[in-house]
Write an enzyme that holds these catalytic residues in place. Structure first.
Site, PDB file in Angstrom:
ATOM      1  N   THR A  79       4.959 -10.623  -2.989  1.00  0.00           N
ATOM      2  CA  THR A  79       3.632 -10.854  -2.956  1.00  0.00           C
ATOM      3  C   THR A  79       3.101 -12.203  -2.741  1.00  0.00           C
ATOM      4  OG1 THR A  79       3.311  -8.879  -4.128  1.00  0.00           O
ATOM      5  CG2 THR A  79       1.542 -10.206  -4.119  1.00  0.00           C
ATOM      6  N   ARG A 112       2.231   4.614  -2.109  1.00  0.00           N
ATOM      7  CA  ARG A 112       2.148   3.916  -3.377  1.00  0.00           C
ATOM      8  C   ARG A 112       1.261   2.586  -3.323  1.00  0.00           C
ATOM      9  NH1 ARG A 112       3.514  -1.567  -4.857  1.00  0.00           N
ATOM     10  NH2 ARG A 112       4.317  -1.701  -7.106  1.00  0.00           N
ATOM     11  N   VAL A 113       0.373   2.219  -4.150  1.00  0.00           N
ATOM     12  CA  VAL A 113      -0.330   1.193  -4.150  1.00  0.00           C
ATOM     13  C   VAL A 113      -0.145   0.328  -5.307  1.00  0.00           C
ATOM     14  CG1 VAL A 113      -2.649   0.149  -4.267  1.00  0.00           C
ATOM     15  CG2 VAL A 113      -2.028   2.246  -2.714  1.00  0.00           C
ATOM     16  N   GLY A 114       0.269  -1.026  -5.394  1.00  0.00           N
ATOM     17  CA  GLY A 114       0.635  -1.703  -6.600  1.00  0.00           C
ATOM     18  C   GLY A 114      -0.782  -2.409  -6.918  1.00  0.00           C
ATOM     19  N   ASP A 115      -0.423  -3.479  -7.799  1.00  0.00           N
ATOM     20  CA  ASP A 115      -1.648  -4.078  -8.483  1.00  0.00           C
ATOM     21  C   ASP A 115      -2.145  -4.918  -7.491  1.00  0.00           C
ATOM     22  OD1 ASP A 115       1.002  -5.740  -8.386  1.00  0.00           O
ATOM     23  OD2 ASP A 115      -0.454  -7.416  -9.012  1.00  0.00           O
ATOM     24  N   THR A 173       1.813 -11.871  -9.213  1.00  0.00           N
ATOM     25  CA  THR A 173       3.030 -11.241  -8.240  1.00  0.00           C
ATOM     26  C   THR A 173       3.930 -10.734  -9.055  1.00  0.00           C
ATOM     27  OG1 THR A 173       4.754 -12.025  -7.040  1.00  0.00           O
ATOM     28  CG2 THR A 173       3.855 -13.809  -8.178  1.00  0.00           C
ATOM     29  N   GLY A 174       4.729  -9.597  -8.800  1.00  0.00           N
ATOM     30  CA  GLY A 174       5.794  -9.189  -9.629  1.00  0.00           C
ATOM     31  C   GLY A 174       5.524  -7.768  -9.436  1.00  0.00           C
ATOM     32  N   GLY A 230       4.023  -4.355  -9.788  1.00  0.00           N
ATOM     33  CA  GLY A 230       2.674  -3.846  -9.961  1.00  0.00           C
ATOM     34  C   GLY A 230       2.526  -2.870 -11.137  1.00  0.00           C
TER      35      GLY A 230
HETATM   36  N1  GLY Z   1       2.730  -7.088  -6.917  1.00  0.00           N
HETATM   37  C1  GLY Z   1       2.841  -6.142  -5.854  1.00  0.00           C
HETATM   38  C2  GLY Z   1       3.245  -4.894  -5.994  1.00  0.00           C
HETATM   39  O1  GLY Z   1       3.863  -4.369  -6.934  1.00  0.00           O
HETATM   40  O2  GLY Z   1       2.851  -4.181  -5.013  1.00  0.00           O
END
Ligand code: GLY
Length: 314
Positions: free
Chosen positions: A184, A212-215, A235-236, A238
């Protein structure tokens, strides 16, 4: 007011042979954003410009060069937040937009806060944004990684009981699959009016489930900004970042003018202790001071502040 900018290009085990490209990409993004701030431009313009540069650089997992999902295509998420009025624009699961941070900014100036997939792309069309061919977002490096994961992936693991918090992160960080983590990108800027903006953009995690949606596009998870305190981009992994709302936690840590370096360190410690998560974060506060922390092997980042400090690290 003291201007400041800090950017990141992902926190993970960045291979040695990718270090210089990560550093150069972060420097270029920082310099573009700084130029805007130094000329009296807004934090909003600076963040958008910086993140666009990171999205356009194929080395990062955002825009062109993003990781592929299980069906072999790119799905992008991005968000931008205005620390003055707390408005935000967020998009998730877009496939035909090269610079989702710009689409997120359009959403910020719309009746919605977050738009996903087809609705987000329909809105992009309304705003006159150009569409790309989804294939244009795929680079050879990521296609090869996708093919390799696909050839060995054991879907029965998907149906196993949920591992304890952090165990999955640890496996992933150690090189288990999907072994390509979210690289990210993000930026926080403070302009000469004391306006603080945060932005984050990503292709997500490698071989992620479709949809799938992350943070990254989630307020408080992947980003947060409020002028009274400061702004953060994360970043990391999510899933663990969202468990502790890492960006909001880090910004809240700025209370009583605590230095952003201490606030960032404390936020990552909380993530590790409470959610056994693996991540990084960048922070800038209302005084134009910056800080960052990560518990991954590396995090690409670059910063500049009005008192003449700058640097770039991986
Ligand atoms: N930090 C980005 C994700 O996990 O999608």
């Amino acid at each position: 007011m003291s201007i400041a900018i800090i950017v990141h290009g992902g926190a993970w085990a960045i291979p040695d042979d990718q270090v210089e490209e990560h550093r150069a990409g972060c420097r270029a993004a920082r310099d573009a954003g700084w130029q805007i701030l130094a000329n009296g431009g807004s934090a909003m313009d600076a963040v958008e410009a910086a993140v666009r540069i990171l999205e356009d650089a194929p080395i990062f997992d955002a825009g062109v060069g993003s990781v592929l999902n299980r069906s072999g295509y790119v799905e992008l998420d991005a968000a931008i937040m205005d620390g003055d009025n707390l408005y935000y624009g967020s998009v998730a699961g877009v496939r035909r937009i090269r610079n989702p941070i710009t689409l997120a900014r359009h959403v910020l100036n719309s009746p919605a806060g977050m738009l996903v997939a087809e609705g987000a792309e329909r809105f992009a069309k309304e705003r006159g944004m150009a569409f790309c061919d989804p294939e244009e977002l795929i680079v050879e490096r990521e296609f090869k990684i996708y093919e390799q994961i696909k050839s060995t992936y054991d879907t029965s693991k998907d149906h196993a009981s949920t591992p304890p918090p952090g165990e999955r992160d640890a496996q992933l960080s150690a090189g288990g699959y999907p072994h390509r983590p979210g690289d990210t990108v993000g930026c926080v800027a403070v302009d000469s009016n004391g306006w603080i903006v945060a932005g984050t953009s990503t292709g997500g995690t490698g071989y992620k489930m479709v949809g799938r949606v992350g943070d990254a596009p989630i307020l408080g998870g992947g980003l947060y900004a409020m002028n009274e305190l400061g702004g953060c981009s994360t970043t990391g992994w999510g899933e663990s970042i969202m468990r502790v709302l890492l960006a909001k936690t880090a910004v809240d840590n700025l209370h009583d003018d605590i230095h952003p370096q201490d606030a960032a360190t404390k936020a990552i410690e909380h993530l590790a202790n409470r959610a056994k998560g693996i991540a990084g974060c960048i922070l800038a506060d209302r005084h134009g001071r910056v800080g960052w922390a990560f518990n991954t092997p590396r995090m690409a980042h670059a910063w500049r502040t009005a008192d003449g400090q700058d640097g770039a690290g991986v």
